[in-house]
Design a protein around this motif. Sequence first.
Motif, PDB file in Angstrom:
ATOM      1  N   GLU B  22      -4.358  -9.123  48.907  1.00  0.00           N
ATOM      2  CA  GLU B  22      -3.286  -7.792  48.706  1.00  0.00           C
ATOM      3  C   GLU B  22      -2.143  -7.545  49.068  1.00  0.00           C
ATOM      4  O   GLU B  22      -1.217  -7.737  48.551  1.00  0.00           O
ATOM      5  CB  GLU B  22      -3.630  -6.462  49.198  1.00  0.00           C
ATOM      6  CG  GLU B  22      -4.940  -5.171  48.308  1.00  0.00           C
ATOM      7  CD  GLU B  22      -6.745  -6.528  48.419  1.00  0.00           C
ATOM      8  OE1 GLU B  22      -6.276  -7.292  49.515  1.00  0.00           O
ATOM      9  OE2 GLU B  22      -7.969  -5.258  48.117  1.00  0.00           O
ATOM     10  N   LYS B  24      -0.539 -10.842  50.039  1.00  0.00           N
ATOM     11  CA  LYS B  24      -0.445 -12.119  49.230  1.00  0.00           C
ATOM     12  C   LYS B  24       0.526 -11.166  47.647  1.00  0.00           C
ATOM     13  O   LYS B  24       0.856 -12.346  47.142  1.00  0.00           O
ATOM     14  CB  LYS B  24      -1.007 -12.210  48.961  1.00  0.00           C
ATOM     15  CG  LYS B  24      -0.263 -14.190  49.474  1.00  0.00           C
ATOM     16  CD  LYS B  24      -1.323 -15.224  49.156  1.00  0.00           C
ATOM     17  CE  LYS B  24      -2.583 -14.835  50.444  1.00  0.00           C
ATOM     18  NZ  LYS B  24      -3.912 -16.459  50.464  1.00  0.00           N
ATOM     19  N   ASN B  25      -0.252 -10.978  46.833  1.00  0.00           N
ATOM     20  CA  ASN B  25      -0.012 -10.039  46.026  1.00  0.00           C
ATOM     21  C   ASN B  25       1.132  -9.421  45.918  1.00  0.00           C
ATOM     22  O   ASN B  25       2.218  -9.000  44.473  1.00  0.00           O
ATOM     23  CB  ASN B  25      -0.977  -8.934  45.200  1.00  0.00           C
ATOM     24  CG  ASN B  25      -2.008 -10.432  44.664  1.00  0.00           C
ATOM     25  OD1 ASN B  25      -2.365 -11.776  44.309  1.00  0.00           O
ATOM     26  ND2 ASN B  25      -3.623  -9.011  44.163  1.00  0.00           N
ATOM     27  N   LYS B  26       1.234  -8.713  47.129  1.00  0.00           N
ATOM     28  CA  LYS B  26       2.521  -7.649  46.721  1.00  0.00           C
ATOM     29  C   LYS B  26       3.596  -8.548  47.026  1.00  0.00           C
ATOM     30  O   LYS B  26       4.552  -8.174  46.674  1.00  0.00           O
ATOM     31  CB  LYS B  26       2.377  -6.673  47.865  1.00  0.00           C
ATOM     32  CG  LYS B  26       2.050  -5.558  47.501  1.00  0.00           C
ATOM     33  CD  LYS B  26       1.318  -4.406  48.761  1.00  0.00           C
ATOM     34  CE  LYS B  26       1.002  -3.512  48.283  1.00  0.00           C
ATOM     35  NZ  LYS B  26       0.237  -2.320  48.778  1.00  0.00           N
ATOM     36  N   VAL B  28       4.753 -12.093  46.694  1.00  0.00           N
ATOM     37  CA  VAL B  28       4.904 -12.589  45.744  1.00  0.00           C
ATOM     38  C   VAL B  28       5.524 -11.258  45.021  1.00  0.00           C
ATOM     39  O   VAL B  28       6.738 -12.069  43.784  1.00  0.00           O
ATOM     40  CB  VAL B  28       3.413 -13.133  44.862  1.00  0.00           C
ATOM     41  CG1 VAL B  28       3.667 -14.223  43.105  1.00  0.00           C
ATOM     42  CG2 VAL B  28       3.357 -14.594  45.576  1.00  0.00           C
ATOM     43  N   GLY B  29       4.834 -10.781  44.091  1.00  0.00           N
ATOM     44  CA  GLY B  29       4.971  -9.566  43.030  1.00  0.00           C
ATOM     45  C   GLY B  29       6.276  -8.781  43.059  1.00  0.00           C
ATOM     46  O   GLY B  29       7.514  -8.654  42.729  1.00  0.00           O
ATOM     47  N   ALA B 162       9.801   7.523  54.587  1.00  0.00           N
ATOM     48  CA  ALA B 162       8.152   7.411  54.325  1.00  0.00           C
ATOM     49  C   ALA B 162       7.059   6.920  55.062  1.00  0.00           C
ATOM     50  O   ALA B 162       6.253   7.377  55.775  1.00  0.00           O
ATOM     51  CB  ALA B 162       8.466   7.479  52.620  1.00  0.00           C
ATOM     52  N   ARG B 166       4.607   8.764  57.766  1.00  0.00           N
ATOM     53  CA  ARG B 166       3.251   8.641  56.632  1.00  0.00           C
ATOM     54  C   ARG B 166       2.745   7.628  59.062  1.00  0.00           C
ATOM     55  O   ARG B 166       0.890   7.518  58.528  1.00  0.00           O
ATOM     56  CB  ARG B 166       3.163   7.255  56.103  1.00  0.00           C
ATOM     57  CG  ARG B 166       1.595   7.446  55.759  1.00  0.00           C
ATOM     58  CD  ARG B 166       0.973   8.466  55.379  1.00  0.00           C
ATOM     59  NE  ARG B 166      -0.556   8.333  54.746  1.00  0.00           N
ATOM     60  CZ  ARG B 166      -1.972   8.259  55.709  1.00  0.00           C
ATOM     61  NH1 ARG B 166      -1.188   8.546  57.069  1.00  0.00           N
ATOM     62  NH2 ARG B 166      -3.011   7.855  55.079  1.00  0.00           N
ATOM     63  N   TYR B 175      -3.065  -3.117  56.303  1.00  0.00           N
ATOM     64  CA  TYR B 175      -2.926  -2.512  55.097  1.00  0.00           C
ATOM     65  C   TYR B 175      -1.532  -1.974  55.393  1.00  0.00           C
ATOM     66  O   TYR B 175      -0.799  -1.969  54.082  1.00  0.00           O
ATOM     67  CB  TYR B 175      -3.494  -1.048  55.375  1.00  0.00           C
ATOM     68  CG  TYR B 175      -3.793  -0.575  53.901  1.00  0.00           C
ATOM     69  CD1 TYR B 175      -4.345  -1.046  52.314  1.00  0.00           C
ATOM     70  CD2 TYR B 175      -3.020   0.867  53.746  1.00  0.00           C
ATOM     71  CE1 TYR B 175      -3.849   0.105  51.393  1.00  0.00           C
ATOM     72  CE2 TYR B 175      -2.973   1.650  52.772  1.00  0.00           C
ATOM     73  CZ  TYR B 175      -3.975   1.025  51.397  1.00  0.00           C
ATOM     74  OH  TYR B 175      -3.164   2.200  50.591  1.00  0.00           O
ATOM     75  N   LYS B 179       3.592  -3.343  53.547  1.00  0.00           N
ATOM     76  CA  LYS B 179       4.592  -2.252  53.172  1.00  0.00           C
ATOM     77  C   LYS B 179       5.580  -2.633  53.932  1.00  0.00           C
ATOM     78  O   LYS B 179       7.150  -2.418  53.646  1.00  0.00           O
ATOM     79  CB  LYS B 179       3.636  -1.192  53.156  1.00  0.00           C
ATOM     80  CG  LYS B 179       2.452  -0.463  52.647  1.00  0.00           C
ATOM     81  CD  LYS B 179       1.976   0.552  51.981  1.00  0.00           C
ATOM     82  CE  LYS B 179       1.274   0.746  51.035  1.00  0.00           C
ATOM     83  NZ  LYS B 179       0.375   1.943  50.508  1.00  0.00           N
TER      84      LYS B 179
ATOM     85  N   PHE C 104      -2.226  -6.251  40.519  1.00  0.00           N
ATOM     86  CA  PHE C 104      -2.012  -5.087  40.709  1.00  0.00           C
ATOM     87  C   PHE C 104      -2.786  -3.977  39.528  1.00  0.00           C
ATOM     88  O   PHE C 104      -1.769  -3.652  38.269  1.00  0.00           O
ATOM     89  CB  PHE C 104      -0.466  -4.675  40.910  1.00  0.00           C
ATOM     90  CG  PHE C 104      -0.078  -5.814  41.416  1.00  0.00           C
ATOM     91  CD1 PHE C 104       0.207  -5.593  42.758  1.00  0.00           C
ATOM     92  CD2 PHE C 104       0.897  -6.442  41.132  1.00  0.00           C
ATOM     93  CE1 PHE C 104       0.785  -6.406  43.812  1.00  0.00           C
ATOM     94  CE2 PHE C 104       1.593  -7.736  41.947  1.00  0.00           C
ATOM     95  CZ  PHE C 104       1.526  -6.891  42.999  1.00  0.00           C
ATOM     96  N   VAL C 174       2.083 -12.364  39.092  1.00  0.00           N
ATOM     97  CA  VAL C 174       1.246 -12.504  40.521  1.00  0.00           C
ATOM     98  C   VAL C 174      -0.142 -12.734  40.201  1.00  0.00           C
ATOM     99  O   VAL C 174      -0.661 -14.294  40.620  1.00  0.00           O
ATOM    100  CB  VAL C 174       1.390 -11.040  41.156  1.00  0.00           C
ATOM    101  CG1 VAL C 174       0.940 -11.207  42.225  1.00  0.00           C
ATOM    102  CG2 VAL C 174       2.718 -11.154  41.473  1.00  0.00           C
ATOM    103  N   ASN C 178      -1.315 -16.058  42.264  1.00  0.00           N
ATOM    104  CA  ASN C 178      -2.438 -15.396  43.346  1.00  0.00           C
ATOM    105  C   ASN C 178      -3.934 -15.060  43.119  1.00  0.00           C
ATOM    106  O   ASN C 178      -5.191 -15.989  43.876  1.00  0.00           O
ATOM    107  CB  ASN C 178      -2.142 -14.575  43.826  1.00  0.00           C
ATOM    108  CG  ASN C 178      -1.371 -14.529  44.675  1.00  0.00           C
ATOM    109  OD1 ASN C 178      -0.379 -15.443  45.111  1.00  0.00           O
ATOM    110  ND2 ASN C 178      -0.556 -13.367  45.450  1.00  0.00           N
TER     111      ASN C 178
END
Lengths: 360, 208, 637
Positions: B22, B24-26, B28-29, B162, B166, B175, B179, C104, C174, C178
């Motif tokens: 997750e 890694k995806n975030k 790159v994205g 935020a 949080r 997790y 962020k 996502f 992505v 990935n």
Amino acid sequence: MMKGPKKWRLFALMTALLVFLSGCGREEISTLIPAGKVAQDQFNLLILSSIVMLFVIVVVTIIYVLAIVKFRRSKVGEDMIPEQVEGSARLEFIWTAIPIVLLLILAVPTVYSTFDLADVTAMDAQNEDGVAENLTVNVTGKLYWWEFEYPEQEIRTAQELVVPTGERVYFNLIAADVKHSFWIPSVGGKLDVNPENVNTFYLEFDKESSELEEGVYFGKCAELCGPSHALMDFKVKTLNREDFDAWVAAMQEEQAAPTETLAQEGQEIFEQSCISCHAVNSAGAPTGFGPNLTTFGDRTTIAGFMEHDEETLKNWIADPQQYKPGNLMPAPEEINNGEPFSDQELDALAAYLMSLKVEE
Amino acid sequence: MDLNKRYTPQTWPDHPETATLEGKNKFVGFWLLLAAETVTFASLFATYLALKDKGPSGMEFSASGLFELPLVFAMTMILLTSSLTSVYAMYHMKNHNFKAMQAWLGITVLLGLAFLGLEIYEFNHYVHLGFGYTNSAFSSAFYTLVGTHGAHVVFGLSWFIALMLRNAKRGLNMYNAPKFYLAALYWHFIDVVWVFIFTVVYLMGVIG
Amino acid sequence: MSSNSQKKGFGATIWDYLTTVDHKKIAILYLISGGFFFLVGGVEAMMIRIQLMKAGNDFLSAGTYNEVLTMHGTTMIFLAAMPILLAFMNAVSPLQIGARDVAFPFLNSLGFWLFFFGGIFLNLSWFLGGAPDAGWTNYASLALASEGHGIDFYSLGLTISGFGTLIAGINFLVTIINMRAPGMTYMRMPLFTWTTFVASALILLAFPPLTVGIFFMVFDRLFGANFFDVTMGGNTIIWEHFFWIFGHPEVYILILPAFGIFSEIFAIFSRKRLFGYTALVFATILIGFYGFMVWAHHMFTVGLGPTANAVFALATMIIAVPTGIKIFNWLLTIWGGNISFTVPMIYAVAFIPSFVAGGVTGVMQAIAPLDYQLHDSYFIVAHFHYVIVGGVVLAILAGTHLYWPKMFGTMLSEKLGKWTFWFFFIGFHLTFFIQHFLGLMGMPRRVYTFGADQGWDLFNAISSAGALLMAIGILILLVNVVMTVMKGERVGNDPWGDGRTLEWAIPSPPPFYNFAQTPLVRGLDPYWIEKMEGNKEGMVYAEPLGDIHMPNGSFIPFVISLGMFIAAFGAMYHTDGHAWALPVLIGGLAITFGSMLVRSLKDDLGFHVTKEELIADNERIQREARALEGGKKGGLK
């Protein structure tokens, strides 16, 4: 006995020729029947590129047809597993190199012609007396009509462009409201008429338009400009230099008042209701809100696209919105004290407008 | 992923932001999103340059007459400093030192707010001079470019706040680490854009 | 939270689709809504052709005609072609790389709903005072002069749906970077996945300029900005640049996935690996790259000067080279193959001459001086319909037939499919071939009528007749879809028999977790390799059976999009001085940002499918497969 089939053959040939010619469209407007140097250059490019492209299509078609005929399943067998070929560097090279060569063949005339057609350096050339050597026309695109100003000659007209044959004519283009595009298909490609800057190019007119069936070339607006974009036509009258000079001289004179009573009546109405937008003298007239009407009686159309007769003219004046939606000409009620024009008044106006002529 | 798993600085991975799929995806994205943002700002810059000093005939405003460098220079320094403080915050994030991270993020947010305050003051000043949004093509292009950056600052600050609120009680985990990382990355991007605004709009505006 | 394929009530199914984050269900949503907008755009096309059937026709008024032509173009590009391609990308690319979902899933759903609400917003203009009427290119001077709210519907609607598309693009990038299965290197990716990848990169870089341009338009029209107002120092050419910096890559965003679909079809139905796979991949990348360097060829007549025109002319011509490479590699793929003329293959075979015809006229238009004649004439209309219909729409029709079994588990009728094909294909050439000549004969585009004295009557009548045939073809397709759904005959993993890539190795439709075990990829066309080596199990696996982590469904994407939809109405009517407009604008934005905040603050860790559940599910799949086999044998008697 022998005549039948022969006649038939001749007939077939004639039909084929007719279809071919109709495939080229009308002489007044088709890019396939070029009537000037610019259109001719562009037509030559069209033919050259068509030949090159036809060659590409033929090659692809041959390979393609052979492939789908030779290798269909019904021919090679239900269970045949073909060899899983990876590719071929040599073939890849061939079909990279050959298209590049073909494109080079097209690239050279493209670049040459791009610069050639944009060459307007001669526009400002002057002879010893300080008179411009070449004719320049300032074109203004307005919501659904065209204004043509001849700055050197200090005359102005609308809807029908008049130009001499056999010489370069330079154009300055600008839009008064939204974007338009100035296009005379049989004489040369288009150029946009932008609201923020003057665009400049030249055209050459080979042939006198009186030889055409309609007597004029057809000009078009080629950029969507509102509801009546399709109706934003203009006409081009080409004259030999002598006739053109005569036309200019006639335009520069003060126009005579009408002689007929009905037309005189019409003039009175015109001067009350119409003159604040429409000038009827060409020389020195400022840019009007509406088209300059000096040559109205000489024109071949009303509002650029309708039959040139009194009946149509009266209908047009009585309700311009019906014929050219979104145009800016007011309805009669707005300029005639809240009343529509009576039939009598329309007759008079039509007679007057049709009497506005500079040509014999 | 287990939110209750407790980490110590020893068990905390070197790159917590990319330690999970997750994350890694975030990661790159988000970089891809920044590419899109870059094109957006490039478009705004191009428009600004095309419309600089353009207005109705007789317009009294021009870049060289309008902008004053001292204020903008102060804003630049504040924002650059906030970028540095966010780097400190990320340094502590990677060492699993939550309290220090929160403290540095707090300072970053305060600096960001200061920048925002000065920007509002600056805009207000121009409007009072008569240089409103609808004044000319120049004013529209200026406010849209700088204002879009300002909106990014607002969004970045809201994001930081935020996240801080949080996670105030539960600390760092696998997790929320990505962020925090991405919010800081976003903040750097905002900073870089501002450097270009300072150069292209203000410096080049005042000089020529 | 496990969504086993038990029968559900209607309401539950609707709720399932409103909250789904499963790429296969989102694909179905894209297909249905894209298909709906395709029909709407088709009706608009028919209205255009009816109006131009004869000289001086009065079927549509001048103003309405402009609305119809604008909405036809906008709908077909943004709301039909792109979403339907996104449907295939969603349905197929994650399967092709052996992934359990996209990177996502939540954003995937958000992307869809933004597109959906943007499209609905745009089309509501018909009922709320008139559609946009400045052409799909929406050139600024005309757009600013346009009265009513049509243009505002265009700009706000496209802004919303544009965000959706951008999100989808990032998501696919992505996912492909990935989430490829072990062994699935970049140079083993199926070509459809490659084209998805490159098209997504184009979306990423091309949509921001459009968004910026549209924002300027919104600010100019609604908030008094002056970007395009010439009297206030603005410049309308800026719009043209932004529009085409977006617009040209957009063409490739559409055509590259189409190339991808055809590449798959050529390989499958020739039973042969793609000839020159490497060349095809690099040609794809090159086309994507050049796509950003040529936008000004849409502006040859704007007056940019001879230097700019010459440079852009040459740059444009270069694109013909990689495109030619593709065509020849496809030809060599079928050469020496074992060609089976199924419906998808017929479309692919028909695509080659159609697209070549569109390509060569493209090169002709790259010749700037010649383009002065062709630009904004019917020649252009013919050209881009040859590319878009002859390329993209044929690919969409082919892809619908090819992937229908994978998406729905049933097979479209081959017989009706062939009827559709012949009507559509003949109608297409009849409609558009002749338009080349109309253009050369001087007919400008976007004219609502023409005079009888222009010599264009006959060719226009022929063109309109062709459009009718296309419409009949589409109607037959609709019948086909309805009949197939009614019959509901299930098919197995590899219904075409010659599937080569991973999606054909799993059930149709696949279980929600796609692969119970992630496959191990041993080369290009992994499923074909296993088949040829006689692997009974179908695939080799990269991991033992174990728990699978899956994302939770969510209603928030729907709410975020709904908020923007509401806010757009507020922004638009604010200028009319309605008191309620500002609260609506703020309320809509509050819904959007509020739900984003909820999403951000609430932990959403997903759930696990346990090993036991997987085993049970696998038994069910095996049972169904055996039943299918038995049914087939029964049918053969």
